[in-house]
Design an enzyme around this catalytic site. Structure first.
Site, PDB file in Angstrom:
ATOM      1  N   ASN A  12       0.863  -1.181   0.000  1.00 28.04           N
ATOM      2  CA  ASN A  12       0.000   0.000   0.000  1.00 28.04           C
ATOM      3  C   ASN A  12       0.900   1.233   0.000  1.00 28.04           C
ATOM      4  OD1 ASN A  12      -1.886   2.006   0.430  1.00 28.04           O
ATOM      5  ND2 ASN A  12      -2.330   1.423   2.544  1.00 28.04           N
ATOM      6  N   LYS A  14       0.108   4.285  -0.336  1.00 39.26           N
ATOM      7  CA  LYS A  14      -0.523   5.469   0.268  1.00 39.26           C
ATOM      8  C   LYS A  14      -0.297   6.689  -0.637  1.00 39.26           C
ATOM      9  CE  LYS A  14      -0.193   3.256   4.736  1.00 39.26           C
ATOM     10  NZ  LYS A  14      -0.083   3.393   6.198  1.00 39.26           N
ATOM     11  N   HIS A  98      -9.369   1.115   5.117  1.00 41.13           N
ATOM     12  CA  HIS A  98      -8.091   1.258   5.811  1.00 41.13           C
ATOM     13  C   HIS A  98      -8.287   2.159   7.032  1.00 41.13           C
ATOM     14  CE1 HIS A  98      -3.932   2.394   6.659  1.00 41.13           C
ATOM     15  NE2 HIS A  98      -3.587   1.301   5.993  1.00 41.13           N
ATOM     16  N   GLU A 100      -6.710   4.535   8.171  1.00 33.67           N
ATOM     17  CA  GLU A 100      -6.546   5.974   7.918  1.00 33.67           C
ATOM     18  C   GLU A 100      -7.829   6.567   7.354  1.00 33.67           C
ATOM     19  OE1 GLU A 100      -1.826   5.221   7.222  1.00 33.67           O
ATOM     20  OE2 GLU A 100      -3.102   5.553   5.465  1.00 33.67           O
ATOM     21  N   GLU A 170      -5.066  -5.105  10.735  1.00 36.19           N
ATOM     22  CA  GLU A 170      -4.057  -4.086  10.964  1.00 36.19           C
ATOM     23  C   GLU A 170      -4.301  -3.415  12.313  1.00 36.19           C
ATOM     24  OE1 GLU A 170      -2.209  -2.480   7.034  1.00 36.19           O
ATOM     25  OE2 GLU A 170      -4.050  -1.403   7.451  1.00 36.19           O
ATOM     26  N   GLY A 176       2.807   2.188  10.929  1.00 36.75           N
ATOM     27  CA  GLY A 176       3.736   3.298  10.798  1.00 36.75           C
ATOM     28  C   GLY A 176       4.409   3.715  12.091  1.00 36.75           C
ATOM     29  N   SER A 216       3.698  -2.301  10.358  1.00 37.57           N
ATOM     30  CA  SER A 216       5.159  -2.317  10.514  1.00 37.57           C
ATOM     31  C   SER A 216       5.764  -3.674  10.142  1.00 37.57           C
ATOM     32  CB  SER A 216       5.564  -1.899  11.935  1.00 37.57           C
ATOM     33  OG  SER A 216       5.084  -0.589  12.223  1.00 37.57           O
TER      34      SER A 216
END
Length: 254
Positions: A12, A14, A98, A100, A170, A176, A216
């Site tokens: 991904n 992003k 996702h 985010e 996730e 991240g 990660s």
């Protein structure tokens, strides 16, 4: 590694990579990963690079994914992109829900379910993301959060559609941050999701669904994560932006 389900490792990207940078990356991946047959390899560039990346990987073992799509097929939805538009670029997978987007765009489980149905109607395979925050984990709510998200985000999917759907676990606290769930934590969450699928559908369907881990993922932890019985691949963020790290994750998973 002998797995019941074929591993799927997706990058991904992003909001990273111009078209030129995207081509550099994908051409490097083609060279490094051309002999890999044991893993489904997917790259998910930004929308602006889909056309050129699609051409670049045409005769390769790398498949194309998108990072999002609309639940609508056509119409007055400024800034949105429909499944049929993705199909023009030979997109096969699409990331939905996702963390985010759940956080910044306030996407709900109900919206994600409608997007998933629209993806299947266009023969795209959704990668549906679920996961708990650090506060939720520390409060002992991991399974409650996962059950709510899985039930809500998969609502309306048939058994056949479910088998063609990928779930990405996730943990939000590991995205991240450099923190990774331990292999035990990852396996525990994946096993819980699979047991939930068995309840929602049946045992045979649950056994066929691929559940990726994201958060990660690095070359150094890929082999241990992928060796877990219910971990069927990875959704890779930052490490997918470099040829070497993403290639090593794929190779270390085999």
């Amino acid at each position: 590694m002998d797995k019941e389900r074929k591993l799927i490792i997706a990058g991904n990207w992003k909001m990273n990579k111009t078209v030129a940078e995207a081509l550099d990356l994908v051409n490097g991946l083609k060279r490094e990963l051309s002999n890999v047959k044991e893993v489904d390899i997917v790259v998910c560039p930004p929308f602006t690079a889909l056309s050129e990346v699609s051409k670049a990987i045409l005769d390769s073992n790398i498949r194309l994914g998108a990072q999002n799509m609309s639940e609508h097929n056509v119409g007055a939805f400024t800034g949105e992109i429909a499944a049929v538009m993705l199909k023009e670029f030979s997109v096969r997978y699409v990331i939905l829900g996702h963390s985010e987007r759940r956080q910044y765009q306030k996407e709900s489980d109900d919206l994600i379910a409608r997007k998933a149905l629209a993806a299947h109607a266009a023969s795209l395979k959704p990668i549906i993301c679920v996961g708990e925050t650090l506060q939720e984990r520390e409060a002992g709510l991991t399974e409650k959060v996962l059950e709510t998200q899985v039930r809500g985000s998969l609502a309306g999917l048939s058994r056949d559609q479910m088998v063609e759907t990928i779930i990405a676990y996730e943990p939000v606290w590991a995205i991240g941050t450099g923190k990774t769930a331990t292999t035990e934590q990852a396996q525990q969450a994946h096993a819980f999701i699979r047991s939930l699928l068995a309840r929602l559908y049946d045992e045979a369907t649950a056994r066929k669904v691929r559940i990726q881990y994201g958060g990660s993922v690095k070359p150094s932890n890929a082999r241990e994560l992928m060796s877990q019985p219910d971990v069927d691949g990875a959704l890779v963020g930052g490490a997918s932006l470099e040829v070497r790290s993403f290639s090593d994750i794929v190779k270390n998973s085999i």
